[in-house]
Design a protein around this motif. Sequence first.
Motif, mmCIF file in Angstrom:
data_model
loop_
_atom_site.group_PDB
_atom_site.id
_atom_site.type_symbol
_atom_site.label_atom_id
_atom_site.label_comp_id
_atom_site.label_asym_id
_atom_site.label_seq_id
_atom_site.Cartn_x
_atom_site.Cartn_y
_atom_site.Cartn_z
ATOM 1 N N GLU A 1 46.287 -39.463 -53.666
ATOM 2 C CA GLU A 1 47.565 -40.173 -53.653
ATOM 3 C C GLU A 1 47.893 -40.681 -52.248
ATOM 4 O O GLU A 1 47.496 -40.101 -51.233
ATOM 5 N N ILE A 2 48.630 -41.778 -52.214
ATOM 6 C CA ILE A 2 49.233 -42.278 -50.972
ATOM 7 C C ILE A 2 50.744 -42.233 -51.175
ATOM 8 O O ILE A 2 51.257 -42.764 -52.169
ATOM 9 N N TYR A 3 51.421 -41.578 -50.255
ATOM 10 C CA TYR A 3 52.872 -41.433 -50.373
ATOM 11 C C TYR A 3 53.531 -42.041 -49.144
ATOM 12 O O TYR A 3 53.242 -41.654 -48.014
ATOM 13 N N LEU A 4 54.422 -43.008 -49.385
ATOM 14 C CA LEU A 4 55.137 -43.681 -48.301
ATOM 15 C C LEU A 4 56.624 -43.366 -48.412
ATOM 16 O O LEU A 4 57.294 -43.797 -49.356
ATOM 17 N N ALA A 5 57.131 -42.587 -47.477
ATOM 18 C CA ALA A 5 58.552 -42.253 -47.455
ATOM 19 C C ALA A 5 59.324 -43.406 -46.811
ATOM 20 O O ALA A 5 58.904 -43.946 -45.785
ATOM 21 N N LEU A 6 60.456 -43.764 -47.419
ATOM 22 C CA LEU A 6 61.233 -44.905 -46.942
ATOM 23 C C LEU A 6 62.709 -44.538 -46.783
ATOM 24 O O LEU A 6 63.588 -45.090 -47.464
ATOM 25 N N PRO A 7 63.012 -43.612 -45.883
ATOM 26 C CA PRO A 7 64.428 -43.295 -45.651
ATOM 27 C C PRO A 7 65.129 -44.449 -44.959
ATOM 28 O O PRO A 7 64.524 -45.194 -44.191
ATOM 29 N N ARG A 8 66.411 -44.602 -45.223
ATOM 30 C CA ARG A 8 67.186 -45.674 -44.611
ATOM 31 C C ARG A 8 68.657 -45.269 -44.567
ATOM 32 O O ARG A 8 69.063 -44.336 -45.282
ATOM 33 N N PRO A 9 69.475 -45.949 -43.774
ATOM 34 C CA PRO A 9 70.897 -45.616 -43.752
ATOM 35 C C PRO A 9 71.535 -45.805 -45.131
ATOM 36 O O PRO A 9 71.314 -46.810 -45.791
ATOM 37 N N GLY A 10 72.285 -44.820 -45.551
ATOM 38 C CA GLY A 10 72.997 -44.920 -46.816
ATOM 39 C C GLY A 10 72.133 -44.749 -48.045
ATOM 40 O O GLY A 10 72.589 -44.997 -49.163
ATOM 41 N N GLY A 11 70.915 -44.324 -47.878
ATOM 42 C CA GLY A 11 70.056 -44.171 -49.040
ATOM 43 C C GLY A 11 68.707 -43.586 -48.685
ATOM 44 O O GLY A 11 68.474 -43.113 -47.577
ATOM 45 N N ASP A 12 67.826 -43.635 -49.666
ATOM 46 C CA ASP A 12 66.487 -43.081 -49.492
ATOM 47 C C ASP A 12 65.545 -43.824 -50.429
ATOM 48 O O ASP A 12 65.989 -44.553 -51.319
ATOM 49 N N GLY A 13 64.268 -43.636 -50.220
ATOM 50 C CA GLY A 13 63.298 -44.279 -51.093
ATOM 51 C C GLY A 13 61.895 -43.787 -50.822
ATOM 52 O O GLY A 13 61.628 -43.155 -49.794
ATOM 53 N N TRP A 14 61.020 -44.075 -51.731
ATOM 54 C CA TRP A 14 59.610 -43.732 -51.551
ATOM 55 C C TRP A 14 58.742 -44.582 -52.479
ATOM 56 O O TRP A 14 59.213 -45.120 -53.473
ATOM 57 N N VAL A 15 57.475 -44.681 -52.098
ATOM 58 C CA VAL A 15 56.469 -45.357 -52.916
ATOM 59 C C VAL A 15 55.255 -44.448 -53.001
ATOM 60 O O VAL A 15 54.807 -43.888 -51.987
ATOM 61 N N SER A 16 54.726 -44.301 -54.208
ATOM 62 C CA SER A 16 53.530 -43.490 -54.418
ATOM 63 C C SER A 16 52.452 -44.348 -55.074
ATOM 64 O O SER A 16 52.738 -45.101 -56.013
ATOM 65 N N ILE A 17 51.232 -44.230 -54.569
ATOM 66 C CA ILE A 17 50.104 -44.994 -55.124
ATOM 67 C C ILE A 17 49.012 -44.019 -55.543
ATOM 68 O O ILE A 17 48.539 -43.215 -54.728
ATOM 69 N N ASP A 18 48.624 -44.076 -56.812
ATOM 70 C CA ASP A 18 47.511 -43.266 -57.308
ATOM 71 C C ASP A 18 46.210 -43.936 -56.882
ATOM 72 O O ASP A 18 45.939 -45.082 -57.282
ATOM 73 N N ARG A 19 45.426 -43.268 -56.084
ATOM 74 C CA ARG A 19 44.223 -43.883 -55.523
ATOM 75 C C ARG A 19 43.119 -44.076 -56.555
ATOM 76 O O ARG A 19 42.163 -44.831 -56.323
ATOM 77 N N ASN A 20 43.229 -43.408 -57.696
ATOM 78 C CA ASN A 20 42.211 -43.555 -58.741
ATOM 79 C C ASN A 20 42.568 -44.674 -59.726
ATOM 80 O O ASN A 20 41.734 -45.531 -60.044
ATOM 81 N N SER A 21 43.785 -44.688 -60.199
ATOM 82 C CA SER A 21 44.181 -45.661 -61.225
ATOM 83 C C SER A 21 44.858 -46.896 -60.637
ATOM 84 O O SER A 21 44.947 -47.929 -61.302
ATOM 85 N N GLY A 22 45.383 -46.791 -59.400
ATOM 86 C CA GLY A 22 46.114 -47.901 -58.806
ATOM 87 C C GLY A 22 47.565 -47.981 -59.254
ATOM 88 O O GLY A 22 48.257 -48.956 -58.951
ATOM 89 N N ALA A 23 48.047 -46.953 -59.977
ATOM 90 C CA ALA A 23 49.438 -46.940 -60.431
ATOM 91 C C ALA A 23 50.377 -46.810 -59.227
ATOM 92 O O ALA A 23 50.211 -45.939 -58.376
#
Length: 213
Positions: free
Chosen positions: A112-134
């Motif tokens: 997996e690739i996990y990208l944390a995306l914190p920001r003012p007033g909120g939060d976020g993240w993106v996850s990429i499955d390295r096998n399926s590309g999901a």
Amino acid sequence: MHGKTRTQPKKKSAKAFWLKQLHSWHWISSAISLIGLLLFAFTGITLNHAADVEGSPQTIEKAATLPAALLKQVAPDDAPDAKKPLPAPVAAFVEKAVGQRGAGDAEWSADEIYLALPRPGGDGWVSIDRNSGAVTSEATSRGWISYLNDLHKGRNTGSVWKWFIDIFSVACFLFALTGLLLLQLHSKKRPSTWPLVAIGLALPAVLAIIFIH
């Protein structure tokens, strides 16, 4: 007599010069820091009552799948876990497909690739499955009050905003210091000056000593 008459104009001209300089620095620093002071004063109240004024978080979830050409760029390999940015084409796809920022250091593990995306007033993240590309993402917003509160704290605001806070703090310091010196120059005609300054110092000190443990 001549010596005294010459000295008095010199003293008056020196005082007039410094008075003019202090007034100039005082109004310039106040103009620079005015909007920031209003913002930080307002968010001082909202932070003090954060539990009462912050709205309910709103979360948006999105999903996508990497095209085969991009999947090759993130396919599993024998490299150890690392922290590094997404390949530029993958980052661009993420931004377009799920509306999340693809820049920044992501955590690369075996599957997996996990990208944390914190920001003012909120939060976020993106996850990429390295096998399926999901690609899955989540973005949470806690409202504009929370956004302003995070600006006050400098939370997840980046280096540019931190520089602004430093410059703003210098402007506020100059505003307060020149105000203090102007009080000194006018204090002879305003006897209540120093008692009021003393109250401003004593009140928070007494409250801290008595009520904060």
